[in-house]
Design a protein around this motif. Structure first.
Motif, PDB file in Angstrom:
ATOM      1  N   UNK A  27       0.850  -1.179   0.000  1.00 23.93           N
ATOM      2  CA  UNK A  27       0.000   0.000   0.000  1.00 23.93           C
ATOM      3  C   UNK A  27       0.883   1.225   0.000  1.00 23.93           C
ATOM      4  N   UNK A  28       0.447   2.283  -0.651  1.00 20.99           N
ATOM      5  CA  UNK A  28       1.302   3.440  -0.870  1.00 20.99           C
ATOM      6  C   UNK A  28       1.400   4.325   0.368  1.00 20.99           C
ATOM      7  N   UNK A  29       2.610   4.815   0.641  1.00 21.63           N
ATOM      8  CA  UNK A  29       2.786   5.809   1.686  1.00 21.63           C
ATOM      9  C   UNK A  29       2.166   7.129   1.217  1.00 21.63           C
ATOM     10  N   UNK A  30       1.692   7.921   2.188  1.00 18.63           N
ATOM     11  CA  UNK A  30       1.040   9.174   1.820  1.00 18.63           C
ATOM     12  C   UNK A  30       2.054  10.305   1.750  1.00 18.63           C
ATOM     13  N   UNK A  31       1.855  11.379   2.491  1.00 19.65           N
ATOM     14  CA  UNK A  31       2.708  12.550   2.362  1.00 19.65           C
ATOM     15  C   UNK A  31       4.125  12.274   2.832  1.00 19.65           C
ATOM     16  N   UNK A  32       5.055  13.088   2.347  1.00 18.50           N
ATOM     17  CA  UNK A  32       6.468  12.925   2.661  1.00 18.50           C
ATOM     18  C   UNK A  32       6.726  13.147   4.148  1.00 18.50           C
ATOM     19  N   UNK A  33       7.175  12.136   4.892  1.00 16.21           N
ATOM     20  CA  UNK A  33       7.426  12.282   6.322  1.00 16.21           C
ATOM     21  C   UNK A  33       8.893  12.613   6.594  1.00 16.21           C
ATOM     22  N   UNK A  34       9.202  12.923   7.854  1.00 16.63           N
ATOM     23  CA  UNK A  34      10.597  13.090   8.238  1.00 16.63           C
ATOM     24  C   UNK A  34      11.153  11.854   8.928  1.00 16.63           C
ATOM     25  N   UNK A  35      10.290  10.884   9.166  1.00 21.11           N
ATOM     26  CA  UNK A  35      10.680   9.648   9.853  1.00 21.11           C
ATOM     27  C   UNK A  35       9.846   8.500   9.334  1.00 21.11           C
ATOM     28  N   UNK A  36      10.507   7.395   9.023  1.00 20.34           N
ATOM     29  CA  UNK A  36       9.817   6.159   8.677  1.00 20.34           C
ATOM     30  C   UNK A  36      10.099   5.145   9.783  1.00 20.34           C
ATOM     31  N   UNK A  37       9.055   4.630  10.408  1.00 22.05           N
ATOM     32  CA  UNK A  37       9.186   3.630  11.469  1.00 22.05           C
ATOM     33  C   UNK A  37       8.891   2.264  10.872  1.00 22.05           C
ATOM     34  N   UNK A  38       9.888   1.402  10.870  1.00 19.09           N
ATOM     35  CA  UNK A  38       9.786   0.080  10.244  1.00 19.09           C
ATOM     36  C   UNK A  38       9.554  -0.976  11.324  1.00 19.09           C
ATOM     37  N   UNK A  39       8.511  -1.770  11.144  1.00 13.33           N
ATOM     38  CA  UNK A  39       8.168  -2.818  12.101  1.00 13.33           C
ATOM     39  C   UNK A  39       7.985  -4.120  11.330  1.00 13.33           C
ATOM     40  N   UNK A  55       7.759 -16.521   5.496  1.00 11.61           N
ATOM     41  CA  UNK A  55       8.577 -16.015   6.587  1.00 11.61           C
ATOM     42  C   UNK A  55      10.026 -15.890   6.122  1.00 11.61           C
ATOM     43  N   UNK A  56      10.476 -14.652   5.960  1.00 11.15           N
ATOM     44  CA  UNK A  56      11.814 -14.382   5.436  1.00 11.15           C
ATOM     45  C   UNK A  56      12.752 -13.766   6.469  1.00 11.15           C
ATOM     46  N   UNK A  57      12.224 -13.368   7.617  1.00  9.71           N
ATOM     47  CA  UNK A  57      13.092 -12.953   8.706  1.00  9.71           C
ATOM     48  C   UNK A  57      13.294 -11.461   8.859  1.00  9.71           C
ATOM     49  N   UNK A  58      13.824 -11.091  10.040  1.00  8.29           N
ATOM     50  CA  UNK A  58      13.990  -9.688  10.412  1.00  8.29           C
ATOM     51  C   UNK A  58      15.033  -8.969   9.574  1.00  8.29           C
ATOM     52  N   UNK A  59      16.123  -9.663   9.257  1.00 11.74           N
ATOM     53  CA  UNK A  59      17.197  -9.006   8.516  1.00 11.74           C
ATOM     54  C   UNK A  59      16.747  -8.494   7.172  1.00 11.74           C
ATOM     55  N   UNK A  60      16.131  -9.353   6.391  1.00 13.11           N
ATOM     56  CA  UNK A  60      15.681  -8.932   5.065  1.00 13.11           C
ATOM     57  C   UNK A  60      14.548  -7.914   5.170  1.00 13.11           C
ATOM     58  N   UNK A  61      13.719  -8.025   6.218  1.00 11.60           N
ATOM     59  CA  UNK A  61      12.657  -7.040   6.409  1.00 11.60           C
ATOM     60  C   UNK A  61      13.249  -5.660   6.686  1.00 11.60           C
ATOM     61  N   UNK A  62      14.301  -5.615   7.473  1.00 16.12           N
ATOM     62  CA  UNK A  62      14.956  -4.341   7.765  1.00 16.12           C
ATOM     63  C   UNK A  62      15.519  -3.712   6.503  1.00 16.12           C
ATOM     64  N   UNK A  63      16.113  -4.521   5.646  1.00 17.43           N
ATOM     65  CA  UNK A  63      16.662  -4.001   4.397  1.00 17.43           C
ATOM     66  C   UNK A  63      15.554  -3.441   3.519  1.00 17.43           C
ATOM     67  N   UNK A  64      14.425  -4.107   3.468  1.00 20.97           N
ATOM     68  CA  UNK A  64      13.284  -3.578   2.709  1.00 20.97           C
ATOM     69  C   UNK A  64      12.876  -2.208   3.254  1.00 20.97           C
ATOM     70  N   UNK A  65      12.839  -2.082   4.579  1.00 20.07           N
ATOM     71  CA  UNK A  65      12.502  -0.801   5.178  1.00 20.07           C
ATOM     72  C   UNK A  65      13.499   0.282   4.832  1.00 20.07           C
ATOM     73  N   UNK A  66      14.792  -0.057   4.886  1.00 22.60           N
ATOM     74  CA  UNK A  66      15.830   0.898   4.491  1.00 22.60           C
ATOM     75  C   UNK A  66      15.629   1.349   3.050  1.00 22.60           C
ATOM     76  N   UNK A  67      15.372   0.395   2.187  1.00 25.18           N
ATOM     77  CA  UNK A  67      15.224   0.718   0.768  1.00 25.18           C
ATOM     78  C   UNK A  67      14.034   1.647   0.527  1.00 25.18           C
ATOM     79  N   UNK A  68      12.942   1.434   1.251  1.00 25.59           N
ATOM     80  CA  UNK A  68      11.779   2.315   1.115  1.00 25.59           C
ATOM     81  C   UNK A  68      12.122   3.733   1.564  1.00 25.59           C
ATOM     82  N   UNK A  69      12.835   3.840   2.692  1.00 30.03           N
ATOM     83  CA  UNK A  69      13.210   5.168   3.190  1.00 30.03           C
ATOM     84  C   UNK A  69      14.154   5.871   2.228  1.00 30.03           C
TER      85      UNK A  69
END
Length: 247
Positions: free
Chosen positions: A3-15, A73-87
């Motif tokens: 799902x698409x992120x909305x307005x440009x934020x100053x912080x992305x919280x990845x969970x 289930x792919x794990x926390x490490x790869x999930x964190x990288x996905x979050x970094x890439x989005x930010x």
């Protein structure tokens, strides 16, 4: 599906989530109250308890929330990288990572963001929520988990020449301009070893780090995903990094 992120934020919280339906709705509500200008990105590994579906259904009520659905289930490490890439793709200045189970107090994230935002030069690259500096603590762990955590943190400090005391915790805020200094595709750790590897690679790029004391509380709802085998694997991966097996 993303799902698409909305307005440009100053912080992305990845969970990163797997079966966190008992915790995630309350966590999202608290984070939205604390960070009205932030975006919250959940990366769900096909949770059979409906965690991912809740994210989809809650989008209207929680406009700051978005979700990446992964097929297994792919794990926390790869999930964190996905979050970094989005930010990085959206040029969001700060990206935070935290657990979904309230072991990381959302209120402490305010202190981490404030710590990395100090100063006009913005040279700090990582703010680490630390259990192992004065003011930090762990609540609810048995002695053997405390011992194992102490050992892995001492070992990573020594083997990887890290200046920080808590290298195995996922409660962190990164400055994306500093994350760009490392090749995210080069991260090789599987399991929880990614936490030490990220700091190791950032240290090699002379990225500045700061630790902020936190109180870590063991989860009350849901089941832990850690295991003895996962812990032993971390020691092995740290050894390979320290001996120069990884570049």
């Amino acid at each position: 599906m993303v799902t698409q992120l909305s307005t440009q934020p100053n912080l992305l919280i990845v969970i990163a989530t797997y079966n966190e339906i008992d915790n995630l709705p309350r966590l999202v509500a608290q984070l939205e109250a604390l960070f009205p200008q932030a975006q919250i990105l959940v990366i769900d590994d096909a949770s059979p308890d409906g965690t991912g579906k809740w994210c989809d259904d809650a989008n209207e009520k929680h406009p700051q929330l978005s979700v990446v659905h992964r097929a297994r289930k792919l794990g926390l490490g790869s999930a964190t990288i996905v979050g970094f890439q989005k930010a990085l793709a959206r040029n969001i200045p700060l990206v935070a990572t935290m657990d979904a189970d309230f072991s990381h107090d959302p209120a402490s994230l305010v202190e981490l963001v404030a710590a990395i935002s100090k100063g006009k030069d913005q040279t700090l690259g990582v703010a680490i929520g630390s259990r192992y500096i004065p003011g930090g603590a762990i609540i609810g762990w048995p002695w053997y988990r405390r011992l194992a955590s102490r050992l892995v943190n001492w070992f990573s400090q020594w083997m990887l020449r890290l200046p920080t005391h808590d290298n195995s915790g996922a409660f962190r805020v990164y400055r994306t301009s500093e994350l760009r200094k490392i090749d995210l595709a080069s991260l090789r750790s599987s399991g929880y070893g990614y936490l030490e590897e990220i700091l190791w690679r950032l240290r090699r790029e002379a990225v500045e780090m700061i630790e902020v004391p936190i109180v870590f509380s063991d989860r009350v709802r849901g089941k832990s995903k850690t295991s003895l085998l996962a812990g032993l694997n971390v020691f092995w991966q740290i050894t390979k990094m320290g001996l120069g097996r990884w570049k």
